[in-house]
Design an enzyme around this catalytic site. Structure first.
Site, PDB file in Angstrom:
ATOM      1  N   CYS A  48       0.828  -1.202   0.000  1.00 27.39           N
ATOM      2  CA  CYS A  48       0.000   0.000   0.000  1.00 27.39           C
ATOM      3  C   CYS A  48       0.864   1.255   0.000  1.00 27.39           C
ATOM      4  O   CYS A  48       2.052   1.213   0.319  1.00 27.39           O
ATOM      5  CB  CYS A  48      -0.937   0.007   1.206  1.00 27.39           C
ATOM      6  SG  CYS A  48      -0.098  -0.180   2.797  1.00 27.39           S
ATOM      7  N   MET A  50      11.907 -13.737   9.505  1.00 34.08           N
ATOM      8  CA  MET A  50      10.999 -13.763   8.359  1.00 34.08           C
ATOM      9  C   MET A  50      10.689 -12.367   7.846  1.00 34.08           C
ATOM     10  O   MET A  50      10.145 -12.207   6.754  1.00 34.08           O
ATOM     11  CB  MET A  50       9.665 -14.412   8.761  1.00 34.08           C
ATOM     12  CG  MET A  50       9.725 -15.870   9.097  1.00 34.08           C
ATOM     13  SD  MET A  50       8.254 -16.387  10.028  1.00 34.08           S
ATOM     14  CE  MET A  50       6.949 -16.084   8.849  1.00 34.08           C
ATOM     15  N   HIS A  75      14.363  -4.603   0.985  1.00 31.12           N
ATOM     16  CA  HIS A  75      14.763  -3.291   0.475  1.00 31.12           C
ATOM     17  C   HIS A  75      16.268  -3.024   0.468  1.00 31.12           C
ATOM     18  O   HIS A  75      16.799  -2.564  -0.555  1.00 31.12           O
ATOM     19  CB  HIS A  75      14.037  -2.192   1.254  1.00 31.12           C
ATOM     20  CG  HIS A  75      12.546  -2.278   1.161  1.00 31.12           C
ATOM     21  ND1 HIS A  75      11.719  -2.124   2.251  1.00 31.12           N
ATOM     22  CD2 HIS A  75      11.734  -2.525   0.102  1.00 31.12           C
ATOM     23  CE1 HIS A  75      10.464  -2.257   1.874  1.00 31.12           C
ATOM     24  NE2 HIS A  75      10.437  -2.511   0.577  1.00 31.12           N
ATOM     25  N   ARG A  97      12.821   5.235   4.348  1.00 34.76           N
ATOM     26  CA  ARG A  97      12.696   4.125   5.301  1.00 34.76           C
ATOM     27  C   ARG A  97      13.322   2.826   4.804  1.00 34.76           C
ATOM     28  O   ARG A  97      13.698   1.977   5.616  1.00 34.76           O
ATOM     29  CB  ARG A  97      11.227   3.882   5.649  1.00 34.76           C
ATOM     30  CG  ARG A  97      10.357   3.427   4.481  1.00 34.76           C
ATOM     31  CD  ARG A  97       8.912   3.204   4.927  1.00 34.76           C
ATOM     32  NE  ARG A  97       8.037   2.849   3.829  1.00 34.76           N
ATOM     33  CZ  ARG A  97       7.843   1.605   3.390  1.00 34.76           C
ATOM     34  NH1 ARG A  97       8.493   0.596   3.957  1.00 34.76           N
ATOM     35  NH2 ARG A  97       7.027   1.365   2.389  1.00 34.76           N
TER      36      ARG A  97
END
Length: 276
Positions: free
Chosen positions: A17, A77, A83, A196
Site C-alpha cells: 500500500c 521472516m 529493500h 525508510r
C-alpha cells in the site's frame, strides 16, 4: 508491567500500500494471501480475548493470519530483508549523475539484485536451522526463502514464477512502485538514502537479523556486504569487519544492544517465547 502484557508482532504489513493523503486516504495495491504473527506473552498475563482471531476480524478476509510459534522466527521472516539488498544492488555502482526518471523498484529488479536478496535470505534460513538445532522444542520452519515467500503470499498476483527475479518483476501488487528519489531540480532525480528502505530497514531489520545470526554462529557474507554499504550511506557504524561492534549499535534493535550476547539470552526472561 511487562509481565502482564502480551506483545504481538507480524512479519510484514498486511498489504502492499501507499499513502495518498496522511490520515485520510491510502491506496491498497495488493493483498497478501497470508500473514504470520507471533505472541510474546508475559508470564502473568491472562488474556481475555483470542488475539489471532481478533486480529483476523479487524483485517477482514485477507490476509489469513497464521500463528507462528515464536518471535525469533518472525524476526528472521521480516520483509525488511527486501529493500536494503535491492538498494545496494541498484546504487552501489551509481556514477552520481542525476536520472531523468524514477526507476522501478521491485519490477526493475536485475540478476545482481536478485542474487543479493537471495543470498541474504539464504543466511536467514541457515540461521533459523542452526537455532532449531540448538534450542530444544523450538520450531523455526516458518522461516522460508524469500522466493518461496513470494509464491505463497502473492500467488494469484505473480504471472512468472520461474525464479525470484521474475516473480518480483511480474508481481501486479508492485505495479508502478519506484525507487525512493529526491528531485534536485525539475526532472532530475537522485536516490534518497534517508528513506525508510534504508533508515529503518537497516538498523531495525537486517542488523537485528545479523545479530541473531551472530549469536547462532552463522556466517553471513551477504548480510555483511549489504550492511557495510548501507551504513556508509547512513553515516553510521554498526558493523566492524564482520562483527556488530560499531559505535552506532545503540541506534539499532540488534540483540547485542540489549546485552544479549548468548543465544540462550533470547529465550529467557519474564515471558513465554512459545505461548499457545
Amino acid at each position: 508491567k511487562a509481565k502482564r502484557c502480551t506483545m504481538v508482532t507480524f512479519e510484514s504489513l498486511p498489504w502492499a500500500c501507499r499513502l495518498i493523503e496522511f490520515g485520510k486516504n491510502v491506496e491498497i495495491l495488493g493483498f497478501k494471501d497470508t500473514l504470520g504473527a507471533s505472541l510474546l506473552k508475559g508470564k502473568e498475563c491472562n488474556l481475555t480475548k483470542p488475539i489471532i482471531e481478533t486480529t483476523q476480524y479487524i483485517l477482514g478476509e485477507k490476509p489469513k493470519v497464521r500463528h507462528v510459534q515464536n518471535y525469533i522466527a518472525i524476526t528472521l521472516m521480516a520483509k525488511s530483508i527486501v529493500h536494503p539488498p535491492i538498494m545496494y544492488g541498484k546504487w552501489s555502482q551509481w556514477d552520481g549523475k542525476p536520472l531523468s526518471e524514477k526507476p522501478l523498484f521491485y519490477q526493475g529488479l536485475d540478476e545482481r539484485q536478485a542474487e543479493l536478496l537471495s543470498g541474504v535470505s539464504d543466511e536467514c534460513v541457515a540461521t533459523a536451522k542452526a537455532i532449531e538445532k540448538k534450542v530444544p522444542g523450538l520450531d523455526m520452519s516458518d522461516v522460508i526463502h524469500v522466493f518461496d515467500w513470494y509464491l505463497n503470499y502473492y500467488s494469484d498476483q505473480i504471472t512468472d514464477k520461474s525464479n525470484l527475479m521474475m516473480a518480483m518483476r511480474t508481481n501486479k501488487a508492485y505495479d508502478g512502485l519506484v525507487h525512493p528519489m529526491k528531485e534536485i531540480e525539475p526532472g532530475k532525480y537522485v536516490p534518497d538514502f534517508t528513506y525508510r528502505y534504508m533508515a529503518e530497514d537497516v538498523p531495525e531489520g537486517i542488523v537485528p537479523m545479523k545479530g541473531i545470526a551472530e549469536l547462532a554462529g552463522v556466517s553471513t557474507p551477504y548480510l555483511d556486504e549489504v550492511i557495510t554499504w548501507c551504513q556508509g550511506k547512513l553515516n553510521k557504524e554498526f558493523l566492524v569487519g564482520n562483527k556488530l561492534t560499531g559505535k552506532d549499535l545503540k541506534d539499532t534493535r540488534a540483540p547485542q544492544k540489549y546485552g544479549y550476547n548468548k543465544l540462550e539470552d533470547l529465550f529467557t526472561g519474564s515471558f513465554e517465547v512459545t505461548p499457545r
